[in-house]
Scaffold this motif. Sequence first.
Motif, PDB file in Angstrom:
ATOM      1  N   ARG A 198     -24.924 -38.726  13.980  1.00  0.00           N
ATOM      2  CA  ARG A 198     -25.449 -37.631  13.375  1.00  0.00           C
ATOM      3  C   ARG A 198     -24.485 -36.167  13.558  1.00  0.00           C
ATOM      4  N   THR A 199     -24.506 -35.561  12.461  1.00  0.00           N
ATOM      5  CA  THR A 199     -23.452 -34.245  12.610  1.00  0.00           C
ATOM      6  C   THR A 199     -24.004 -33.407  13.933  1.00  0.00           C
ATOM      7  N   GLY A 200     -23.147 -32.790  14.145  1.00  0.00           N
ATOM      8  CA  GLY A 200     -23.260 -31.981  15.493  1.00  0.00           C
ATOM      9  C   GLY A 200     -23.260 -32.829  16.755  1.00  0.00           C
ATOM     10  N   HIS A 201     -22.784 -32.095  17.470  1.00  0.00           N
ATOM     11  CA  HIS A 201     -22.521 -32.694  19.228  1.00  0.00           C
ATOM     12  C   HIS A 201     -24.106 -32.580  19.781  1.00  0.00           C
ATOM     13  N   PRO A 202     -24.535 -33.423  20.637  1.00  0.00           N
ATOM     14  CA  PRO A 202     -25.707 -33.281  21.115  1.00  0.00           C
ATOM     15  C   PRO A 202     -25.887 -32.263  22.074  1.00  0.00           C
ATOM     16  N   ALA A 203     -26.996 -31.515  22.435  1.00  0.00           N
ATOM     17  CA  ALA A 203     -27.082 -30.534  23.018  1.00  0.00           C
ATOM     18  C   ALA A 203     -26.681 -30.836  24.563  1.00  0.00           C
ATOM     19  N   TRP A 204     -26.935 -31.852  25.201  1.00  0.00           N
ATOM     20  CA  TRP A 204     -26.508 -32.070  26.372  1.00  0.00           C
ATOM     21  C   TRP A 204     -25.118 -32.172  26.681  1.00  0.00           C
ATOM     22  N   THR A 205     -24.153 -32.312  25.597  1.00  0.00           N
ATOM     23  CA  THR A 205     -22.772 -31.939  25.879  1.00  0.00           C
ATOM     24  C   THR A 205     -22.554 -30.428  25.989  1.00  0.00           C
ATOM     25  N   ALA A 206     -23.117 -29.479  25.306  1.00  0.00           N
ATOM     26  CA  ALA A 206     -22.802 -28.165  25.543  1.00  0.00           C
ATOM     27  C   ALA A 206     -23.307 -27.634  26.851  1.00  0.00           C
ATOM     28  N   ASN A 207     -24.455 -28.366  27.314  1.00  0.00           N
ATOM     29  CA  ASN A 207     -24.889 -28.194  28.721  1.00  0.00           C
ATOM     30  C   ASN A 207     -24.092 -28.420  29.872  1.00  0.00           C
ATOM     31  N   LEU A 208     -23.294 -29.763  29.573  1.00  0.00           N
ATOM     32  CA  LEU A 208     -22.202 -30.342  30.528  1.00  0.00           C
ATOM     33  C   LEU A 208     -21.047 -29.216  30.685  1.00  0.00           C
ATOM     34  N   LEU A 209     -20.632 -28.879  29.424  1.00  0.00           N
ATOM     35  CA  LEU A 209     -19.442 -28.098  29.225  1.00  0.00           C
ATOM     36  C   LEU A 209     -19.885 -26.758  30.135  1.00  0.00           C
ATOM     37  N   ALA A 210     -21.133 -26.144  29.902  1.00  0.00           N
ATOM     38  CA  ALA A 210     -21.539 -24.954  30.436  1.00  0.00           C
ATOM     39  C   ALA A 210     -21.648 -25.065  32.239  1.00  0.00           C
ATOM     40  N   ARG A 211     -22.065 -26.136  32.509  1.00  0.00           N
ATOM     41  CA  ARG A 211     -22.567 -26.272  33.825  1.00  0.00           C
ATOM     42  C   ARG A 211     -22.151 -27.563  34.497  1.00  0.00           C
ATOM     43  N   PRO A 212     -20.935 -27.824  34.465  1.00  0.00           N
ATOM     44  CA  PRO A 212     -20.467 -29.178  34.736  1.00  0.00           C
ATOM     45  C   PRO A 212     -20.569 -29.802  36.226  1.00  0.00           C
ATOM     46  N   ASP A 213     -20.864 -28.726  36.984  1.00  0.00           N
ATOM     47  CA  ASP A 213     -21.115 -28.870  38.620  1.00  0.00           C
ATOM     48  C   ASP A 213     -22.301 -29.075  39.046  1.00  0.00           C
ATOM     49  N   GLU A 214     -23.421 -28.841  37.827  1.00  0.00           N
ATOM     50  CA  GLU A 214     -24.940 -28.756  38.381  1.00  0.00           C
ATOM     51  C   GLU A 214     -25.686 -29.887  37.895  1.00  0.00           C
ATOM     52  N   ALA A 215     -25.040 -30.942  37.453  1.00  0.00           N
ATOM     53  CA  ALA A 215     -25.711 -32.153  36.797  1.00  0.00           C
ATOM     54  C   ALA A 215     -25.883 -33.037  37.898  1.00  0.00           C
ATOM     55  N   VAL A 216     -27.120 -33.806  37.576  1.00  0.00           N
ATOM     56  CA  VAL A 216     -27.628 -34.849  38.310  1.00  0.00           C
ATOM     57  C   VAL A 216     -28.182 -35.852  37.626  1.00  0.00           C
ATOM     58  N   ILE A 217     -27.757 -37.159  37.863  1.00  0.00           N
ATOM     59  CA  ILE A 217     -27.985 -38.496  37.396  1.00  0.00           C
ATOM     60  C   ILE A 217     -29.431 -39.079  37.972  1.00  0.00           C
ATOM     61  N   SER A 218     -30.213 -39.741  37.307  1.00  0.00           N
ATOM     62  CA  SER A 218     -31.075 -40.992  37.791  1.00  0.00           C
ATOM     63  C   SER A 218     -30.522 -42.214  37.340  1.00  0.00           C
ATOM     64  N   TRP A 219     -29.999 -43.073  38.404  1.00  0.00           N
ATOM     65  CA  TRP A 219     -29.054 -44.145  38.137  1.00  0.00           C
ATOM     66  C   TRP A 219     -29.953 -45.183  39.020  1.00  0.00           C
ATOM     67  N   ARG A 220     -30.465 -46.009  38.426  1.00  0.00           N
ATOM     68  CA  ARG A 220     -31.101 -47.428  38.954  1.00  0.00           C
ATOM     69  C   ARG A 220     -32.035 -46.849  39.985  1.00  0.00           C
ATOM     70  N   GLY A 221     -32.749 -45.696  39.786  1.00  0.00           N
ATOM     71  CA  GLY A 221     -33.981 -45.211  40.632  1.00  0.00           C
ATOM     72  C   GLY A 221     -33.380 -44.101  41.671  1.00  0.00           C
ATOM     73  N   ARG A 222     -32.228 -43.896  41.841  1.00  0.00           N
ATOM     74  CA  ARG A 222     -31.550 -43.081  42.700  1.00  0.00           C
ATOM     75  C   ARG A 222     -31.123 -41.770  41.913  1.00  0.00           C
ATOM     76  N   SER A 223     -31.343 -40.638  42.678  1.00  0.00           N
ATOM     77  CA  SER A 223     -30.989 -39.456  42.490  1.00  0.00           C
ATOM     78  C   SER A 223     -29.591 -39.201  42.888  1.00  0.00           C
ATOM     79  N   ILE A 224     -28.590 -38.952  42.099  1.00  0.00           N
ATOM     80  CA  ILE A 224     -27.114 -38.603  42.359  1.00  0.00           C
ATOM     81  C   ILE A 224     -26.543 -37.437  42.029  1.00  0.00           C
ATOM     82  N   PRO A 225     -26.052 -36.557  42.543  1.00  0.00           N
ATOM     83  CA  PRO A 225     -25.412 -35.465  42.121  1.00  0.00           C
ATOM     84  C   PRO A 225     -24.247 -35.372  41.574  1.00  0.00           C
TER      85      PRO A 225
END
Length: 164
Positions: free
Chosen positions: A93-120
Amino acid sequence: MAGGADGRAVRAVQKVSSTRAFAKLAPHVVPVLDRTVHRLTRGRVLPSARMLPGLVLTVPGARTGRPRVTPLACMPEGEAESTWILVGSNFGRTGHPAWTANLLARPDEAVISWRGRSIPVRARLLEGAEREEVWRVALTFWPPYAAYQARVERQIRLFRLERR
């Protein structure tokens, strides 16, 4: 990709996911289902990950600073489970997804849930030759990304997430 019946199923899903109809419907259904099931199973189940590897990204909003939770397909890199590639396709779809702007603005503050584990993680936007190399891998990994890129004028953003 697997051969036989599994291979046919994957190709069928790839064909459907390349359509404009899927691009209109999927953003309203897939993330809601993923978020709900992920929450109810305490991070153990992510329905869309049955087709592609998936994670749940939590990153503060670029403007609000409030946590934004987004289930996403990903490409894990290597055996150590220490880096992941995210493709900001927005289902073509047109337009970048909002999560990409969030990562650009706060690249060191992301956390993922990967296979049930929380990973900074730390996010980095890929550019130039590095981006082109990863894009080629992404097209092999999930060919519908080519259809998504063909439908939009923007360059689809690619991010590498690395454990902090």
